[in-house]
Write an enzyme that holds these catalytic residues in place. Structure first.
Site, PDB file in Angstrom:
ATOM      1  N   GLY A 210    -104.470  92.626  31.004  1.00  0.00           N
ATOM      2  CA  GLY A 210    -103.261  92.703  31.718  1.00  0.00           C
ATOM      3  C   GLY A 210    -102.140  92.628  30.792  1.00  0.00           C
ATOM      4  O   GLY A 210    -100.732  92.563  31.200  1.00  0.00           O
TER       5      GLY A 210
ATOM      6  N   SER B  98    -112.258  86.328  23.920  1.00  0.00           N
ATOM      7  CA  SER B  98    -111.623  86.933  25.420  1.00  0.00           C
ATOM      8  C   SER B  98    -110.398  87.580  25.071  1.00  0.00           C
ATOM      9  O   SER B  98    -110.098  88.385  25.913  1.00  0.00           O
ATOM     10  CB  SER B  98    -111.407  85.418  25.924  1.00  0.00           C
ATOM     11  OG  SER B  98    -112.710  84.722  26.223  1.00  0.00           O
TER      12      SER B  98
ATOM     13  N   LEU C  79    -101.231  85.464  27.014  1.00  0.00           N
ATOM     14  CA  LEU C  79    -101.160  85.869  25.868  1.00  0.00           C
ATOM     15  C   LEU C  79    -100.008  85.656  25.180  1.00  0.00           C
ATOM     16  O   LEU C  79     -99.678  85.504  24.065  1.00  0.00           O
ATOM     17  CB  LEU C  79    -101.416  87.369  25.695  1.00  0.00           C
ATOM     18  CG  LEU C  79    -102.926  87.868  26.104  1.00  0.00           C
ATOM     19  CD1 LEU C  79    -103.078  89.421  25.988  1.00  0.00           C
ATOM     20  CD2 LEU C  79    -104.049  87.423  25.401  1.00  0.00           C
TER      21      LEU C  79
ATOM     22  N   GLU D 200     -97.490  92.478  38.058  1.00  0.00           N
ATOM     23  CA  GLU D 200     -98.727  91.655  38.776  1.00  0.00           C
ATOM     24  C   GLU D 200     -98.210  90.841  39.539  1.00  0.00           C
ATOM     25  O   GLU D 200     -96.964  90.263  40.088  1.00  0.00           O
ATOM     26  CB  GLU D 200     -99.499  91.115  37.484  1.00  0.00           C
ATOM     27  CG  GLU D 200     -99.973  92.393  36.508  1.00  0.00           C
ATOM     28  CD  GLU D 200    -100.608  91.807  35.395  1.00  0.00           C
ATOM     29  OE1 GLU D 200    -101.319  92.497  34.700  1.00  0.00           O
ATOM     30  OE2 GLU D 200    -100.865  90.700  35.144  1.00  0.00           O
TER      31      GLU D 200
ATOM     32  N   HIS E 237    -110.383  84.493  39.171  1.00  0.00           N
ATOM     33  CA  HIS E 237    -109.559  86.012  39.536  1.00  0.00           C
ATOM     34  C   HIS E 237    -110.122  86.419  40.794  1.00  0.00           C
ATOM     35  O   HIS E 237    -111.363  86.506  41.021  1.00  0.00           O
ATOM     36  CB  HIS E 237    -109.778  86.679  38.273  1.00  0.00           C
ATOM     37  CG  HIS E 237    -108.686  87.985  38.208  1.00  0.00           C
ATOM     38  ND1 HIS E 237    -108.716  88.943  39.226  1.00  0.00           N
ATOM     39  CD2 HIS E 237    -107.995  88.215  37.207  1.00  0.00           C
ATOM     40  CE1 HIS E 237    -107.878  89.894  38.909  1.00  0.00           C
ATOM     41  NE2 HIS E 237    -107.230  89.358  37.944  1.00  0.00           N
TER      42      HIS E 237
ATOM     43  N   GLY F 151    -109.757  84.678  17.806  1.00  0.00           N
ATOM     44  CA  GLY F 151    -109.074  85.440  18.846  1.00  0.00           C
ATOM     45  C   GLY F 151    -107.552  85.580  18.570  1.00  0.00           C
ATOM     46  O   GLY F 151    -107.162  85.113  17.371  1.00  0.00           O
TER      47      GLY F 151
END
Length: 513
Positions: free
Chosen positions: A52, A46, A378, A118, A233, A18
């Site tokens: 987002g 993932s 991230l 957000e 979530h 990832g």
């Protein structure tokens, strides 16, 4: 069955394909490195599914101190302030680094980066790439960079099953490949294996993300931290598909509202309403569903006709389900989304086991505390990958050795999913946690396909049982209030097994954090 032995001549091994693993490998270049990926790069990570984007204080009205304040508030008293400040100050530079690798970020007509909003953010600071396809675009660029870097050897289709430890230090990685077991001798290994979504029935993550990196670290003797904190979530698409389709928080940032079957905005009484912290919104939605209501996301007015353009991935998922978001309500429910806990690491990604580092969701840096602020993950992966790479590069190999370690079948979380979904969901209670721990204990010691997922589940259950309070994403109906003192938790697999055995003999015993 014979085993292929690969002597790596001092090269480090990165486990996971990832964003965290790819960035660590790229930052190690030009040092030769081996990258192990269970699937073809980008196929089942993932990171690829991330909608987002990344949080970074790039706006004229923003700065890292404001970003830190929002992160600490969401983390509900458990963030490591020093580490959080370090990561968030590095966030703007992380965006520049990704752009340098060819990531095409969404921009305004004047060329500046477009910033979204957000939940629980006080400013617009979410950087997207391709609307709600941010993870896919970032992975596209990073995979291309990996393929063009000659010092990075990518070994796809190999899944790490055990870390060899000799004299208390990492000695190699046992993996399973297309032709059977393979052993890679190395004194330096980096875990970048992602999260635990595959341990739950309802999750927005790939089913293959079942905590294998946590199991690798735990069976090597590593300390893990904050394992009880699992983020659900609040807006996963409530359909039959598993994994569940995530409906990004950015949709609510653009004005979408949550309603029930009568059209009532039942979150009106919450401070922040739809943009309250995720744990608060998830519990409110969960309670409303438990009371027999339907819950829906209403995007008809905002973003309205712009929805498909701004969120093409989500719009396509709705179309496949026969829903037109400009006319229809979107059914939603909470689903497991992110694990704030993980392998305990220091500021440079080092674990408690010499020769072992961790980066990304598998690691616990202290940034997220009890409840991750949206889109910080991230950012964390990109920033921490650089520091982990620098630490690995500056550490002697330590001499990898061939060691005898058991070869196990591929992990199968199937027997574990119902146990964790029932006991470790949006709300928990002591009796349910005790029952789960007692059921997981024998599974964790069977040395079969379910043993590693069960070991991870056991550590989560014991950590949740010990935390006799409600904080952030960890909500116990039998202890609904904060304890006086906020403390991070630590656990080892050995300690979890001992606690579960003691619990079996004296069910009234329960630790306190």
């Amino acid at each position: 069955m014979s085993m292929d032995v690969h002597h790596l001549a001092g090269r480090p091994v990165i486990i996971g394909g990832g964003i965290a693993g790819l960035m660590t490998a790229l930052h190690l270049a030009p040092e030769p490195v081996l990258l192990l990926s269970r699937t073809p790069l980008g196929a089942d990570a993932s990171s690829t599914w991330a909608q987002g984007g990344l949080a970074a204080s790039l706006g004229d009205d923003d700065d890292p101190a404001l970003h830190l304040a929002d992160t600490l508030a969401a983390g509900d008293g458990l963030c490591d302030r020093e580490m959080a400040s370090r990561i968030l100050n590095a966030a703007p530079g992380a965006i520049e680094t990704l752009a340098g690798f060819g990531v095409r970020f969404d921009r305004m007509p004047d060329g500046t980066v477009r910033l979204g909003l957000e939940a629980a953010h006080s400013r617009r600071r979410i950087v997207h790439a391709g609307g709600d396809g941010s993870g896919r675009e970032i992975m596209r660029a990073l995979v291309a960079a990996i393929r063009s870097t000659p010092t990075i050897e990518v070994v796809e289709g190999f899944e790490a099953r055990r870390l060899a430890v000799v004299d208390g230090k990492i000695a190699g990685v046992l993996a399973s490949g297309p032709k059977g077991p393979a052993f890679f001798t190395t004194g330096r290994a980096v875990l970048a294996t992602g999260g635990i979504g595959g341990l739950f029935v309802d999750s927005t993550n790939p089913l293959g993300s079942c905590g294998q990196g946590l199991a690798l670290a735990a069976r090597a003797g590593a300390v893990l931290a904050d394992m009880e904190f699992i983020q659900f979530h609040p807006t996963a698409f409530d359909g039959s598909n598993r994994p569940m389709t995530l409906i990004s928080e950015a949709v609510r940032g653009e004005g979408a509202v949550i309603v029930d079957e009568t059209g009532r905005r039942f979150l009106d009484g919450l401070q922040g309403a739809e943009l309250a912290p995720r744990d608060i919104v998830a519990r409110a939605v969960w309670r409303h569903l438990a009371n027999g209501h339907g819950v829906f996301l209403d995007v008809r007015e905002k973003p309205g006709s712009a929805f498909a353009r701004q969120f093409p991935t989500i719009a396509s998922a709705c179309a496949r389900a026969g829903i037109d978001p400009t006319r229809d309500l979107i059914p939603i429910r909470p689903a497991q989304h992110y694990h704030m806990g993980g392998v305990a690491v220091d500021r440079d990604g080092r674990t408690s086991v010499p020769g072992l580092w961790a980066c990304g969701e598998v690691a616990s840096t202290g940034l997220h505390g009890a409840n991750r602020l949206a889109s910080n993950s991230l950012t964390e992966a990109v920033a921490c990958a650089r520091w982990a790479a620098e630490s690995v590069a500056g550490s002697p190999d330590g001499g990898g050795k061939l060691a005898m370690v058991p070869h196990l079948p591929a992990p199968d979380p199937g027997p574990v999913r119902p146990l964790l979904s029932r006991a470790l969901g949006v709300t928990r209670d002591g009796e349910g946690l005790k029952e789960a721990a007692q059921a997981l204990l024998p599974l964790s010691q069977r040395h079969d396909a379910a043993s590693d997922p069960a070991a991870v589940g056991l550590m989560i259950a014991i950590a949740a049982l010990r935390r006799r309070e409600s904080r952030g994403a960890h909500f116990r109906t039998d202890f609904p209030h904060h304890a006086t003192l906020a403390r991070r938790s630590q656990i080892t697999l050995e300690a979890a097994i001992a606690a579960a055995r003691e619990l079996a003999s004296s069910p009234e015993l329960e630790g306190v954090i």
